[in-house]
Design a protein around this motif. Structure first.
Motif, PDB file in Angstrom:
ATOM      1  N   ALA A  67      61.592  62.844 -22.869  1.00  0.00           N
ATOM      2  CA  ALA A  67      62.175  61.562 -23.270  1.00  0.00           C
ATOM      3  C   ALA A  67      62.907  61.671 -24.602  1.00  0.00           C
ATOM      4  CB  ALA A  67      61.078  60.494 -23.363  1.00  0.00           C
ATOM      5  N   ARG A  68      62.422  62.540 -25.472  1.00  0.00           N
ATOM      6  CA  ARG A  68      63.036  62.713 -26.795  1.00  0.00           C
ATOM      7  C   ARG A  68      64.070  63.831 -26.827  1.00  0.00           C
ATOM      8  NH1 ARG A  68      58.632  60.333 -26.664  1.00  0.00           N
ATOM      9  NH2 ARG A  68      57.985  58.760 -28.212  1.00  0.00           N
ATOM     10  N   HIS A  69      64.045  64.673 -25.803  1.00  0.00           N
ATOM     11  CA  HIS A  69      64.982  65.800 -25.739  1.00  0.00           C
ATOM     12  C   HIS A  69      65.567  65.878 -24.325  1.00  0.00           C
ATOM     13  CE1 HIS A  69      63.387  67.181 -29.630  1.00  0.00           C
ATOM     14  NE2 HIS A  69      62.204  66.858 -29.139  1.00  0.00           N
ATOM     15  N   PRO A  70      66.392  64.902 -23.962  1.00  0.00           N
ATOM     16  CA  PRO A  70      66.877  64.812 -22.573  1.00  0.00           C
ATOM     17  C   PRO A  70      67.796  65.950 -22.153  1.00  0.00           C
ATOM     18  CG  PRO A  70      67.990  63.211 -23.974  1.00  0.00           C
ATOM     19  CD  PRO A  70      66.879  63.788 -24.788  1.00  0.00           C
ATOM     20  N   HIS A  71      68.273  66.753 -23.100  1.00  0.00           N
ATOM     21  CA  HIS A  71      69.145  67.865 -22.750  1.00  0.00           C
ATOM     22  C   HIS A  71      68.447  69.210 -22.953  1.00  0.00           C
ATOM     23  CE1 HIS A  71      72.304  64.929 -22.434  1.00  0.00           C
ATOM     24  NE2 HIS A  71      72.117  64.548 -23.692  1.00  0.00           N
ATOM     25  N   SER A  72      67.127  69.180 -23.095  1.00  0.00           N
ATOM     26  CA  SER A  72      66.349  70.393 -23.329  1.00  0.00           C
ATOM     27  C   SER A  72      66.209  71.213 -22.050  1.00  0.00           C
ATOM     28  CB  SER A  72      64.956  70.019 -23.842  1.00  0.00           C
ATOM     29  OG  SER A  72      64.256  69.265 -22.858  1.00  0.00           O
ATOM     30  N   ALA A  73      65.744  72.446 -22.218  1.00  0.00           N
ATOM     31  CA  ALA A  73      65.510  73.307 -21.057  1.00  0.00           C
ATOM     32  C   ALA A  73      64.440  72.713 -20.149  1.00  0.00           C
ATOM     33  CB  ALA A  73      65.094  74.703 -21.529  1.00  0.00           C
ATOM     34  N   LEU A  74      63.403  72.122 -20.735  1.00  0.00           N
ATOM     35  CA  LEU A  74      62.359  71.513 -19.915  1.00  0.00           C
ATOM     36  C   LEU A  74      62.908  70.316 -19.143  1.00  0.00           C
ATOM     37  CD1 LEU A  74      59.321  71.726 -22.363  1.00  0.00           C
ATOM     38  CD2 LEU A  74      59.600  72.973 -20.208  1.00  0.00           C
ATOM     39  N   ALA A  75      63.779  69.540 -19.781  1.00  0.00           N
ATOM     40  CA  ALA A  75      64.388  68.402 -19.085  1.00  0.00           C
ATOM     41  C   ALA A  75      65.266  68.881 -17.940  1.00  0.00           C
ATOM     42  CB  ALA A  75      65.203  67.571 -20.074  1.00  0.00           C
ATOM     43  N   ARG A  76      66.025  69.941 -18.183  1.00  0.00           N
ATOM     44  CA  ARG A  76      66.885  70.470 -17.115  1.00  0.00           C
ATOM     45  C   ARG A  76      66.053  71.065 -15.984  1.00  0.00           C
ATOM     46  NH1 ARG A  76      69.686  72.353 -21.658  1.00  0.00           N
ATOM     47  NH2 ARG A  76      68.927  74.488 -21.317  1.00  0.00           N
ATOM     48  N   LEU A  77      64.940  71.692 -16.331  1.00  0.00           N
ATOM     49  CA  LEU A  77      64.071  72.260 -15.298  1.00  0.00           C
ATOM     50  C   LEU A  77      63.507  71.155 -14.413  1.00  0.00           C
ATOM     51  CD1 LEU A  77      62.805  75.094 -14.489  1.00  0.00           C
ATOM     52  CD2 LEU A  77      60.755  74.274 -15.665  1.00  0.00           C
ATOM     53  N   ALA A  78      62.967  70.108 -15.047  1.00  0.00           N
ATOM     54  CA  ALA A  78      62.405  69.001 -14.264  1.00  0.00           C
ATOM     55  C   ALA A  78      63.491  68.292 -13.461  1.00  0.00           C
ATOM     56  CB  ALA A  78      61.695  68.022 -15.194  1.00  0.00           C
ATOM     57  N   GLY A  79      64.658  68.105 -14.066  1.00  0.00           N
ATOM     58  CA  GLY A  79      65.735  67.421 -13.366  1.00  0.00           C
ATOM     59  C   GLY A  79      66.372  68.251 -12.273  1.00  0.00           C
ATOM     60  N   GLY A  80      66.179  69.558 -12.332  1.00  0.00           N
ATOM     61  CA  GLY A  80      66.761  70.441 -11.331  1.00  0.00           C
ATOM     62  C   GLY A  80      65.855  70.726 -10.162  1.00  0.00           C
ATOM     63  N   GLY A  81      64.766  69.965 -10.049  1.00  0.00           N
ATOM     64  CA  GLY A  81      63.835  70.212  -8.956  1.00  0.00           C
ATOM     65  C   GLY A  81      62.963  69.013  -8.672  1.00  0.00           C
ATOM     66  N   VAL A  82      61.707  69.287  -8.294  1.00  0.00           N
ATOM     67  CA  VAL A  82      60.744  68.240  -7.944  1.00  0.00           C
ATOM     68  C   VAL A  82      59.659  68.210  -9.012  1.00  0.00           C
ATOM     69  CG1 VAL A  82      59.199  67.323  -6.188  1.00  0.00           C
ATOM     70  CG2 VAL A  82      61.194  68.691  -5.514  1.00  0.00           C
ATOM     71  N   GLU A  83      59.438  67.046  -9.596  1.00  0.00           N
ATOM     72  CA  GLU A  83      58.393  66.862 -10.604  1.00  0.00           C
ATOM     73  C   GLU A  83      57.281  66.012 -10.008  1.00  0.00           C
ATOM     74  OE1 GLU A  83      57.760  65.258 -15.207  1.00  0.00           O
ATOM     75  OE2 GLU A  83      59.649  64.859 -14.150  1.00  0.00           O
ATOM     76  N   TYR A  84      56.084  66.558  -9.988  1.00  0.00           N
ATOM     77  CA  TYR A  84      54.905  65.861  -9.461  1.00  0.00           C
ATOM     78  C   TYR A  84      54.174  65.249 -10.645  1.00  0.00           C
ATOM     79  CZ  TYR A  84      56.201  68.855  -5.584  1.00  0.00           C
ATOM     80  OH  TYR A  84      56.912  69.496  -4.607  1.00  0.00           O
ATOM     81  N   THR A  85      54.232  63.941 -10.774  1.00  0.00           N
ATOM     82  CA  THR A  85      53.779  63.282 -11.996  1.00  0.00           C
ATOM     83  C   THR A  85      52.290  62.972 -12.008  1.00  0.00           C
ATOM     84  OG1 THR A  85      54.398  61.127 -11.097  1.00  0.00           O
ATOM     85  CG2 THR A  85      56.049  62.296 -12.415  1.00  0.00           C
ATOM     86  N   HIS A  86      51.600  63.241 -10.918  1.00  0.00           N
ATOM     87  CA  HIS A  86      50.152  63.008 -10.875  1.00  0.00           C
ATOM     88  C   HIS A  86      49.446  64.241 -10.300  1.00  0.00           C
ATOM     89  CE1 HIS A  86      51.612  58.878 -11.371  1.00  0.00           C
ATOM     90  NE2 HIS A  86      50.417  58.628 -11.884  1.00  0.00           N
ATOM     91  N   ALA A  87      49.628  65.359 -10.981  1.00  0.00           N
ATOM     92  CA  ALA A  87      48.980  66.612 -10.577  1.00  0.00           C
ATOM     93  C   ALA A  87      47.692  66.804 -11.364  1.00  0.00           C
ATOM     94  CB  ALA A  87      49.923  67.795 -10.820  1.00  0.00           C
ATOM     95  N   ARG A  88      46.718  67.387 -10.702  1.00  0.00           N
ATOM     96  CA  ARG A  88      45.436  67.664 -11.356  1.00  0.00           C
ATOM     97  C   ARG A  88      45.026  69.111 -11.114  1.00  0.00           C
ATOM     98  NH1 ARG A  88      40.983  62.960 -12.036  1.00  0.00           N
ATOM     99  NH2 ARG A  88      42.227  61.775 -13.533  1.00  0.00           N
ATOM    100  N   THR A  89      44.408  69.689 -12.137  1.00  0.00           N
ATOM    101  CA  THR A  89      43.894  71.039 -12.017  1.00  0.00           C
ATOM    102  C   THR A  89      42.455  71.003 -11.515  1.00  0.00           C
ATOM    103  OG1 THR A  89      43.688  73.159 -13.176  1.00  0.00           O
ATOM    104  CG2 THR A  89      43.055  71.186 -14.413  1.00  0.00           C
ATOM    105  N   THR A  90      41.812  72.155 -11.483  1.00  0.00           N
ATOM    106  CA  THR A  90      40.467  72.279 -10.930  1.00  0.00           C
ATOM    107  C   THR A  90      39.409  71.692 -11.861  1.00  0.00           C
ATOM    108  OG1 THR A  90      40.192  74.428 -11.994  1.00  0.00           O
ATOM    109  CG2 THR A  90      41.070  74.418  -9.739  1.00  0.00           C
ATOM    110  N   VAL A  91      38.251  71.432 -11.300  1.00  0.00           N
ATOM    111  CA  VAL A  91      37.036  71.138 -12.059  1.00  0.00           C
ATOM    112  C   VAL A  91      36.036  72.246 -11.759  1.00  0.00           C
ATOM    113  CG1 VAL A  91      35.153  69.516 -12.467  1.00  0.00           C
ATOM    114  CG2 VAL A  91      37.424  68.638 -11.891  1.00  0.00           C
ATOM    115  N   PRO A  92      35.514  72.926 -12.796  1.00  0.00           N
ATOM    116  CA  PRO A  92      35.802  72.805 -14.217  1.00  0.00           C
ATOM    117  C   PRO A  92      37.251  73.176 -14.539  1.00  0.00           C
ATOM    118  CG  PRO A  92      33.730  73.984 -13.875  1.00  0.00           C
ATOM    119  CD  PRO A  92      34.408  73.895 -12.543  1.00  0.00           C
ATOM    120  N   SER A  93      37.749  72.571 -15.612  1.00  0.00           N
ATOM    121  CA  SER A  93      39.151  72.756 -15.999  1.00  0.00           C
ATOM    122  C   SER A  93      39.261  73.894 -17.013  1.00  0.00           C
ATOM    123  CB  SER A  93      39.692  71.459 -16.597  1.00  0.00           C
ATOM    124  OG  SER A  93      38.853  71.007 -17.655  1.00  0.00           O
TER     125      SER A  93
END
Length: 557
Positions: A67-93
């Motif tokens: 949100a603060r760096h809309p032209h960043s590499a991370l922004a381009r990576l997320a915008g260039g594909g599929v972003e899963y906004t509710h992902a969870r890792t294993t338990v125990p984490s």
């Protein structure tokens, strides 16, 4: 801290008793497989998959930075594909179950890996030479303690010119494990290596069988575990020791105690991956071809979250979910390195055939500094042992092994219901005083625990049969903000089951993915494994854990 001598809703993939039994026997093989379009291979337009784990990173951190760096590499990576906004890792984490989950498709009950420092009631302690009649029960240590020399970044290889020469470190990490530190198989009376300890195969195993090249970079040589049961899933495993003495920094400090050191350490692995993109091995000296499956983990975000301060910058979060200056600096560091990977792929004309997967082994808790309560777990475990011996004259310690970061995992010498009930009642009755973010006294109740599963309850939590040799006898989910530590050197930890521990980013971007897609449905990081195989045109059902848990590939189209 380790001691030696409400469960989140999962996807509808409960491990069956039959699958669990197969896993316990280490014999998961081809079984009857249900038809599932989510498992069907796609046309292998992706010839390469680059997997990046940014340890400690939350989905909220990624969203905040973009949100603060809309032209960043991370922004381009997320915008260039599929972003899963509710992902969870294993338990125990924890790092090991988290990374193992991403590369097997399985949770700890299936993989048999609960933590980087666990226990197995069926194995014999390291150093056992006479196995007949020996009492079973052994620590399974997957940390720096397995290295031939844990104080050296090359894990004891004996390189000169370190740390600058670290890229000369062998890609056969297993050769740097000290076999005298491994637990012993009571049947064969031989040491059990990390890859042999894993109950299921890995993405690397499957890719190798298909004739594809594989590589990985991580923080301990014990990541030999990712080789899978074959022992040779990864052709180039670069694993410089992160907990070794950090050369050029204050005496006695390892690469995690100063965030600048962690960035330097991460930089070695970044260089290794860049060499692999260029078609060399990690050292950049041997032509090998760009791997089909490769990647690394970043540690610098994790240390920026844990350290109270480093390099004159405050660590952790300024307010709930708002990164402080050190963490913001490290998000920028990761962004720069991700940008370097993408630029190198483009330079080598591999961007059209490479899919990048970005996620995290674990999050970090708490993200609200006001919630922090540091509790010394040592007196709690000592008190439990003393109470047990008082109630059972002539008995020894009840605690066989424990590891407590922001959760409690305890294995007992007596696994009976009476013993697990005793331990549960004792711990839930304990109150005391910890310390908060400013070091001032802060009371706690119930040993800092919100929920404590004991005996058969713990087994059910992890979907295994009671008596499984690896499942903890007690699994405690801490109250939010609790970190088990005897000092004031940490302001966050992981391992537990809070949202801050579990809610990690997951982005799949590049070849064969649509652009600028956001998926709000809940997914799990274990789905990365079948997704990698599907992207490469391989059958995800070749993974033992995928068959056992019915782990679906991520929807990428």
């Amino acid at each position: 801290m380790s001691r030696r001598p409400a469960r989140p809703t999962r996807l509808a993939r409960t491990v069956t008793a039959a699958a669990a039994a197969l896993a316990a026997a280490g014999t998961l093989t081809a079984t009857a497989i249900e038809p599932a379009s989510a498992h069907a291979p796609v046309h292998p337009a992706a010839r390469h998959v680059l997997l990046l784990s940014v340890d400690g990173l939350h989905q909220s951190d990624l969203a905040w930075y973009i949100a603060r760096h809309p032209h960043s590499a991370l922004a381009r990576l997320a915008g260039g594909g599929v972003e899963y906004t509710h992902a969870r890792t294993t338990v125990p984490s924890d790092s090991f179950p988290g990374m193992v989950g991403q590369l097997t498709g399985g949770n700890p009950g299936t993989t048999g890996v609960y933590y980087d420092d666990g226990y197995d009631a069926a194995l014999l302690p390291a150093g056992t030479t006479t196995c007949a009649g020996a009492k079973p029960g052994a620590e399974v240590d997957l940390t720096e303690d397995l290295d031939k020399n844990k104080d050296s970044i090359d894990a004891g290889q004996g390189l000169t010119g370190l740390p600058g020469s670290i890229l000369k470190m062998t890609g056969h990490a297993a050769s740097l494990i000290d076999p005298t530190k491994l637990p012993i198989d009571p049947k064969s009376c031989v040491p059990v290596s990390p890859h042999a300890y894993l109950r299921v195969n890995t993405v690397f195993d499957v890719a190798r069988r298909a004739g594809l090249r594989t590589a990985w970079s991580d923080k301990h040589v014990a990541y030999d575990i990712l080789n899978g049961p074959s022992g040779n899933g990864i052709q180039d495993l670069f694993a410089p020791e992160i907990n070794s003495t950090a050369i050029g920094y204050p005496a006695g400090a390892d690469w995690t105690k100063d965030n600048a050191a962690t960035e330097q350490y991460d930089g070695y692995k970044v260089r290794a991956v860049l060499n692999e993109i260029d078609g060399y091995d990690h050292s950049g000296t041997q032509r090998a071809g760009t791997p089909a499956v490769f990647g690394m983990n970043f540690q610098s975000v994790s240390t920026a979250q844990k350290l109270p301060a480093s390099g004159g910058l405050a660590g952790g979060y300024k307010a709930q979910g708002v990164p402080g200056p050190l963490l913001e600096k490290n998000l920028a560091f990761v962004d720069k390195e991700v940008g370097a990977f993408v630029a190198e792929l483009r330079k080598r004309h591999l961007d059209g055939s490479t899919t990048v997967v970005l996620s995290a082994k674990h999050g970090q808790s708490p993200t609200d500094p006001r919630a922090l309560n540091r509790i010394d777990d040592g007196p709690l475990l000592d008190g439990l042992n003393a109470a047990w011996k008082k109630a059972h004259p002539g008995s020894g310690d009840l605690v066989a092994h424990a590891v407590d970061d922001d959760a409690m995992l305890i294995w007992l010498t007596d696994r009976s219901k009476a013993a697990t009930d005793f331990a549960k009642a004792y711990l839930l009755a304990r109150s005391g005083t910890g310390n908060g973010i400013d070091g001032s006294a802060k009371p706690f109740t119930a040993s800092g625990l919100k929920t404590l599963y004991a005996g058969a309850e713990a087994a059910r939590y992890f979907h295994v049969e009671p008596g499984d040799s690896r499942v903890p006898d007690l699994f405690g989910i801490s109250q939010y903000g609790v970190v088990y530590t005897g000092g004031k050197g940490k302001i966050a930890e992981h391992g537990g089951a809070h949202a801050d521990d579990l809610d990690v980013p997951l982005v799949v971007s590049g070849a064969v993915t649509p652009h600028d897609v956001r998926v709000a449905a809940p997914v799990e990081t274990t789905q990365i494994a079948p997704t990698i195989l599907r992207l490469l045109g391989l059958d995800p059902r070749a993974l033992d854990a995928v068959r056992a848990e019915h782990t679906p590939a991520l929807p990428v189209r």
